[in-house]
Design an enzyme around this catalytic site. Structure first.
Site, PDB file in Angstrom:
ATOM      1  N   LYS A 182       0.745  -1.065  -0.102  1.00  0.00           N
ATOM      2  CA  LYS A 182       0.064  -0.023  -0.146  1.00  0.00           C
ATOM      3  C   LYS A 182       0.927   1.055  -0.125  1.00  0.00           C
ATOM      4  CE  LYS A 182      -0.552   0.789   4.973  1.00  0.00           C
ATOM      5  NZ  LYS A 182      -1.373   0.916   6.229  1.00  0.00           N
ATOM      6  N   LYS A 184       7.669   0.942  -0.374  1.00  0.00           N
ATOM      7  CA  LYS A 184       7.848   0.253  -1.644  1.00  0.00           C
ATOM      8  C   LYS A 184       9.072   0.863  -2.218  1.00  0.00           C
ATOM      9  CE  LYS A 184       3.968   0.944  -3.488  1.00  0.00           C
ATOM     10  NZ  LYS A 184       3.346   1.611  -2.149  1.00  0.00           N
ATOM     11  N   LYS A 193       1.809   8.339  -7.732  1.00  0.00           N
ATOM     12  CA  LYS A 193       2.470   9.267  -7.092  1.00  0.00           C
ATOM     13  C   LYS A 193       3.947   9.430  -7.717  1.00  0.00           C
ATOM     14  CE  LYS A 193       3.781   7.932  -2.745  1.00  0.00           C
ATOM     15  NZ  LYS A 193       3.928   7.531  -1.437  1.00  0.00           N
ATOM     16  N   ASP A 241      -2.654  -0.359  -3.463  1.00  0.00           N
ATOM     17  CA  ASP A 241      -3.876  -0.107  -2.392  1.00  0.00           C
ATOM     18  C   ASP A 241      -5.071  -0.646  -2.991  1.00  0.00           C
ATOM     19  OD1 ASP A 241      -1.762   2.225  -1.961  1.00  0.00           O
ATOM     20  OD2 ASP A 241      -3.507   2.416  -0.514  1.00  0.00           O
TER      21      ASP A 241
HETATM   22  P1  ADP Z   1       5.789   3.867  -0.652  1.00  0.00           P
HETATM   23  O1  ADP Z   1       6.539   3.966  -1.986  1.00  0.00           O
HETATM   24  O2  ADP Z   1       5.113   2.536  -0.299  1.00  0.00           O
HETATM   25  O3  ADP Z   1       4.758   4.737  -1.111  1.00  0.00           O
HETATM   26  P2  ADP Z   1       7.950   5.349   0.384  1.00  0.00           P
HETATM   27  O4  ADP Z   1       9.084   4.334   0.194  1.00  0.00           O
HETATM   28  O5  ADP Z   1       7.977   6.512  -0.307  1.00  0.00           O
HETATM   29  O6  ADP Z   1       6.407   4.404   0.660  1.00  0.00           O
HETATM   30  O7  ADP Z   1       7.960   5.277   2.115  1.00  0.00           O
HETATM   31  C1  ADP Z   1       7.175   6.288   2.870  1.00  0.00           C
HETATM   32  C2  ADP Z   1       8.163   7.052   3.820  1.00  0.00           C
HETATM   33  O8  ADP Z   1       8.463   6.052   4.691  1.00  0.00           O
HETATM   34  C3  ADP Z   1       9.362   7.605   3.116  1.00  0.00           C
HETATM   35  O9  ADP Z   1       9.419   8.922   3.135  1.00  0.00           O
HETATM   36  C4  ADP Z   1      10.525   7.216   4.156  1.00  0.00           C
HETATM   37  O10 ADP Z   1      11.142   8.362   4.874  1.00  0.00           O
HETATM   38  C5  ADP Z   1       9.726   6.125   5.228  1.00  0.00           C
HETATM   39  N1  ADP Z   1      10.584   4.814   5.393  1.00  0.00           N
HETATM   40  C6  ADP Z   1      10.336   3.927   4.603  1.00  0.00           C
HETATM   41  N2  ADP Z   1      10.996   2.733   5.323  1.00  0.00           N
HETATM   42  C7  ADP Z   1      11.668   3.466   6.366  1.00  0.00           C
HETATM   43  C8  ADP Z   1      12.546   2.693   7.270  1.00  0.00           C
HETATM   44  N3  ADP Z   1      12.926   1.660   7.401  1.00  0.00           N
HETATM   45  N4  ADP Z   1      12.943   3.573   8.280  1.00  0.00           N
HETATM   46  C9  ADP Z   1      12.485   4.911   8.527  1.00  0.00           C
HETATM   47  N5  ADP Z   1      11.699   5.391   7.646  1.00  0.00           N
HETATM   48  C10 ADP Z   1      11.248   4.442   6.409  1.00  0.00           C
HETATM   49 MG    MG Z   2       6.467   4.491  -3.806  1.00  0.00          MG
END
Ligand code: ADP
Ligand code: MG
Length: 286
Positions: free
Chosen positions: A9, A14, A40, A128
């Site tokens: 999600k 991811k 996104k 999602d």
């Molecule tokens: P998605 O691609 O699933 O939408 P993101 O990779 O952009 O999610 O992650 C969302 C936020 O979570 C990022 O801005 C990142 O800072 C934070 N994040 C992801 N993994 C970790 C982790 N292991 N520790 C701390 N923060 C994390």
């Molecule tokens: Mg993403």
């Protein structure tokens, strides 16, 4: 060419996981392309130097479909990694999942993978809504090896069972797809490891890695880089390298069992309801 797909999600991590795994694989001498399949459009931001790169769907909508336009959407990043964003349909018009598939087909049509000698493609896919639209990349064979990114929170665990259900349904229809494992991107829930392991066992899939929550991720983002690039000697970089190695060596996928919220609840309840106390929150940066 090896293709893997990360599903999960929005906001679960991811793109962070994909980008760090891509960076780690690239440091092993593999020619990697990362394809962001999320309206996104921020999948390759830490790999390729920032947000708002031209994306396939936006560019082809504005400039038409041609080889030149598609090539202009392939971005050079860290250590020779190439990054592409599918982009999305105009807000309020069209289906995001369908759009993603159209973008993937354009990459094939113009031979983008061969042309750049790509040995490994990581598809970073929003999961999602597991409507027919978002299942389309799976249906079209882009997701034969699926990794599902989760954490130990109950609603996230419930949501991943829907992704698993989509994989199972497509597999039953004869589509070549399967779940290679869960990636536990931890939020700091008490006993998170145990919770995710138990849910994975019910699903009949392994947990390939538990990634700790770490401030090093945010510190790297502030520099506009992956952890692998910004803090290669950090413990968090070791985690991503370990995960990349496990994915690289993986040869198995599984058709997941259907798991219901009713089955997940007692597992989370047994470990205290999944509430993170401040003490269990973010780990200090290393
Ligand atoms: P998605 O691609 O699933 O939408 P993101 O990779 O952009 O999610 O992650 C969302 C936020 O979570 C990022 O801005 C990142 O800072 C934070 N994040 C992801 N993994 C970790 C982790 N292991 N520790 C701390 N923060 C994390
Ligand atoms: Mg993403």
């Amino acid at each position: 060419m090896r293709k893997i797909a990360l599903y999960g999600k929005g906001g679960i991590g991811k793109s962070t996981v994909s980008s760090n795994v891509s960076a780690a694989l690239s440091n092993m001498g593999i020619k990697v392309m990362q394809v962001g399949c999320d309206p996104k459009r921020d999948s390759i931001a830490t790999l390729c130097g920032g947000l708002l790169k031209p994306t396939i769907l936006d560019e082809t909508r504005d400039r038409g479909v041609s080889e030149e336009v598609i090539l202009s959407c392939v971005h050079q990043g860290y250590n020779g990694i190439l990054g592409v964003e599918s982009g999305g349909p105009k807000p309020g018009v069209g289906c995001g999942g369908r759009g993603v598939l159209v973008a993937l087909q354009m990459l094939e049509k113009y031979n983008i993978f061969d042309r750049h000698g790509i040995e490994w493609a990581t598809f970073d896919v929003l999961g999602d809504v597991v409507c027919g639209g978002f299942a389309q990349p799976m249906r079209a064979g882009y997701a034969k090896e699926v990794y599902i990114v989760t954490c130990g929170e109950i609603l996230t665990l419930h949501q991943i069972t829907n992704i698993a259900r989509a994989v199972r349904t497509l597999a039953e229809q004869g589509i070549e797809t399967g779940v290679a494992g869960l990636i536990d991107n931890q939020r700091g829930v008490p006993h998170e490891r145990e919770i995710v392991e138990e849910v994975a066992e019910l699903m009949g899939v392994p947990v390939i890695h538990h990634i700790p929550r770490s401030r090093t991720v945010q510190d790297s983002e502030l520099k506009g880089q992956t952890v692998i690039q910004a803090f290669p000697a950090s413990p968090q970089a070791d985690e991503y390298r370990a995960l990349a190695n496990k994915i690289r060596n993986n040869t198995e996928t599984f058709i997941p069992n259907i798991v219901t919220l009713k089955e997940i609840k007692p597992i989370v309840a047994k470990y205290g309801g999944g509430f993170a106390s401040p003490k269990n929150g973010s780990q200090a940066a290393s």
